[in-house]
Design a protein around this motif. Structure first.
Motif, PDB file in Angstrom:
ATOM      1  N   MET A 261       0.843  -1.183   0.000  1.00  0.00           N
ATOM      2  CA  MET A 261       0.000   0.000   0.000  1.00  0.00           C
ATOM      3  C   MET A 261       0.884   1.240   0.000  1.00  0.00           C
ATOM      4  O   MET A 261       1.923   1.254   0.667  1.00  0.00           O
ATOM      5  CB  MET A 261      -0.889   0.007   1.247  1.00  0.00           C
ATOM      6  CG  MET A 261      -1.819   1.196   1.325  1.00  0.00           C
ATOM      7  SD  MET A 261      -2.842   1.172   2.799  1.00  0.00           S
ATOM      8  CE  MET A 261      -4.113   0.043   2.267  1.00  0.00           C
ATOM      9  N   VAL A 262       0.489   2.244  -0.744  1.00  0.00           N
ATOM     10  CA  VAL A 262       1.158   3.541  -0.706  1.00  0.00           C
ATOM     11  C   VAL A 262       0.118   4.593  -0.347  1.00  0.00           C
ATOM     12  O   VAL A 262      -1.035   4.487  -0.730  1.00  0.00           O
ATOM     13  CB  VAL A 262       1.845   3.895  -2.050  1.00  0.00           C
ATOM     14  CG1 VAL A 262       2.987   2.964  -2.332  1.00  0.00           C
ATOM     15  CG2 VAL A 262       0.868   3.888  -3.204  1.00  0.00           C
ATOM     16  N   LEU A 263       0.532   5.568   0.427  1.00  0.00           N
ATOM     17  CA  LEU A 263      -0.390   6.615   0.875  1.00  0.00           C
ATOM     18  C   LEU A 263       0.162   7.980   0.494  1.00  0.00           C
ATOM     19  O   LEU A 263       1.311   8.292   0.794  1.00  0.00           O
ATOM     20  CB  LEU A 263      -0.581   6.550   2.388  1.00  0.00           C
ATOM     21  CG  LEU A 263      -1.215   5.261   2.928  1.00  0.00           C
ATOM     22  CD1 LEU A 263      -1.172   5.240   4.431  1.00  0.00           C
ATOM     23  CD2 LEU A 263      -2.633   5.129   2.430  1.00  0.00           C
ATOM     24  N   GLY A 264      -0.649   8.773  -0.151  1.00  0.00           N
ATOM     25  CA  GLY A 264      -0.286  10.138  -0.487  1.00  0.00           C
ATOM     26  C   GLY A 264       0.321  10.293  -1.865  1.00  0.00           C
ATOM     27  O   GLY A 264       0.895   9.358  -2.414  1.00  0.00           O
TER      28      GLY A 264
ATOM     29  N   LYS B 179       6.401   8.073  -6.491  1.00  0.00           N
ATOM     30  CA  LYS B 179       7.620   7.261  -6.341  1.00  0.00           C
ATOM     31  C   LYS B 179       7.375   5.827  -6.784  1.00  0.00           C
ATOM     32  O   LYS B 179       8.210   5.214  -7.452  1.00  0.00           O
ATOM     33  CB  LYS B 179       8.110   7.292  -4.894  1.00  0.00           C
ATOM     34  CG  LYS B 179       8.748   8.599  -4.504  1.00  0.00           C
ATOM     35  CD  LYS B 179       9.199   8.565  -3.050  1.00  0.00           C
ATOM     36  CE  LYS B 179       9.781   9.906  -2.645  1.00  0.00           C
ATOM     37  NZ  LYS B 179      10.173   9.937  -1.232  1.00  0.00           N
ATOM     38  N   GLU B 180       6.233   5.270  -6.414  1.00  0.00           N
ATOM     39  CA  GLU B 180       5.922   3.880  -6.774  1.00  0.00           C
ATOM     40  C   GLU B 180       5.727   3.734  -8.284  1.00  0.00           C
ATOM     41  O   GLU B 180       6.240   2.801  -8.900  1.00  0.00           O
ATOM     42  CB  GLU B 180       4.675   3.406  -6.033  1.00  0.00           C
ATOM     43  CG  GLU B 180       4.314   1.965  -6.265  1.00  0.00           C
ATOM     44  CD  GLU B 180       5.351   0.993  -5.740  1.00  0.00           C
ATOM     45  OE1 GLU B 180       5.378  -0.159  -6.246  1.00  0.00           O
ATOM     46  OE2 GLU B 180       6.131   1.325  -4.823  1.00  0.00           O
ATOM     47  N   ILE B 181       5.008   4.654  -8.897  1.00  0.00           N
ATOM     48  CA  ILE B 181       4.796   4.606 -10.347  1.00  0.00           C
ATOM     49  C   ILE B 181       6.134   4.737 -11.070  1.00  0.00           C
ATOM     50  O   ILE B 181       6.415   4.004 -12.021  1.00  0.00           O
ATOM     51  CB  ILE B 181       3.818   5.710 -10.800  1.00  0.00           C
ATOM     52  CG1 ILE B 181       2.414   5.442 -10.246  1.00  0.00           C
ATOM     53  CG2 ILE B 181       3.782   5.813 -12.319  1.00  0.00           C
ATOM     54  CD1 ILE B 181       1.463   6.623 -10.373  1.00  0.00           C
ATOM     55  N   PHE B 182       6.970   5.645 -10.609  1.00  0.00           N
ATOM     56  CA  PHE B 182       8.274   5.861 -11.238  1.00  0.00           C
ATOM     57  C   PHE B 182       9.165   4.625 -11.109  1.00  0.00           C
ATOM     58  O   PHE B 182       9.853   4.234 -12.043  1.00  0.00           O
ATOM     59  CB  PHE B 182       8.965   7.078 -10.622  1.00  0.00           C
ATOM     60  CG  PHE B 182      10.216   7.477 -11.338  1.00  0.00           C
ATOM     61  CD1 PHE B 182      10.151   8.176 -12.529  1.00  0.00           C
ATOM     62  CD2 PHE B 182      11.453   7.150 -10.824  1.00  0.00           C
ATOM     63  CE1 PHE B 182      11.306   8.544 -13.202  1.00  0.00           C
ATOM     64  CE2 PHE B 182      12.618   7.504 -11.487  1.00  0.00           C
ATOM     65  CZ  PHE B 182      12.546   8.203 -12.682  1.00  0.00           C
TER      66      PHE B 182
ATOM     67  N   ALA C 234      -2.641   0.346  -8.850  1.00  0.00           N
ATOM     68  CA  ALA C 234      -4.094   0.239  -8.776  1.00  0.00           C
ATOM     69  C   ALA C 234      -4.585   1.238  -7.738  1.00  0.00           C
ATOM     70  O   ALA C 234      -3.945   1.453  -6.717  1.00  0.00           O
ATOM     71  CB  ALA C 234      -4.513  -1.171  -8.389  1.00  0.00           C
ATOM     72  N   CYS C 235      -5.705   1.851  -8.025  1.00  0.00           N
ATOM     73  CA  CYS C 235      -6.267   2.849  -7.125  1.00  0.00           C
ATOM     74  C   CYS C 235      -7.783   2.697  -7.131  1.00  0.00           C
ATOM     75  O   CYS C 235      -8.389   2.491  -8.176  1.00  0.00           O
ATOM     76  CB  CYS C 235      -5.859   4.236  -7.617  1.00  0.00           C
ATOM     77  SG  CYS C 235      -6.299   5.576  -6.515  1.00  0.00           S
TER      78      CYS C 235
END
Length: 83
Positions: free
Chosen positions: A19-22, A28-31, A37-38
């Motif tokens: 999970m990523v928040l914010g 950063k995760e996409i890069f 997924a959202c």
């Protein structure tokens, strides 16, 4: 045009997840690893969307849809950031 039944389905598996928040963590995760997924609340107003940068604030969102977030940017004219 020809049509035929699919007889061999390719299976894809997830090797890791979390999970990523914010917004900064999402970027950063996409890069680092590509699309994420959202979940989102698809409202009746969203169903009437026809184009441009969409924005809607909902007091109590009900997550009822999943989307792939593939990148982000900023509109040159308005300066509004978007996914």
């Amino acid at each position: 045009s020809e049509c035929w039944a699919v007889t061999n389905y390719t299976n894809w598996h997830v090797s890791e997840f979390g999970m990523v928040l914010g917004p900064e963590a999402m970027k950063k995760e996409i890069f680092a690893r590509g699309p994420i997924a959202c979940s989102m609340d698809v409202t009746s107003r969203f169903e009437k969307y026809t184009g441009g940068i969409y924005s809607e604030k909902v007091a109590v969102p009900v997550m009822n849809h999943a989307v792939a977030v593939v990148g982000w940017g900023k509109d040159a004219a308005s300066g509004v950031e978007y996914w």
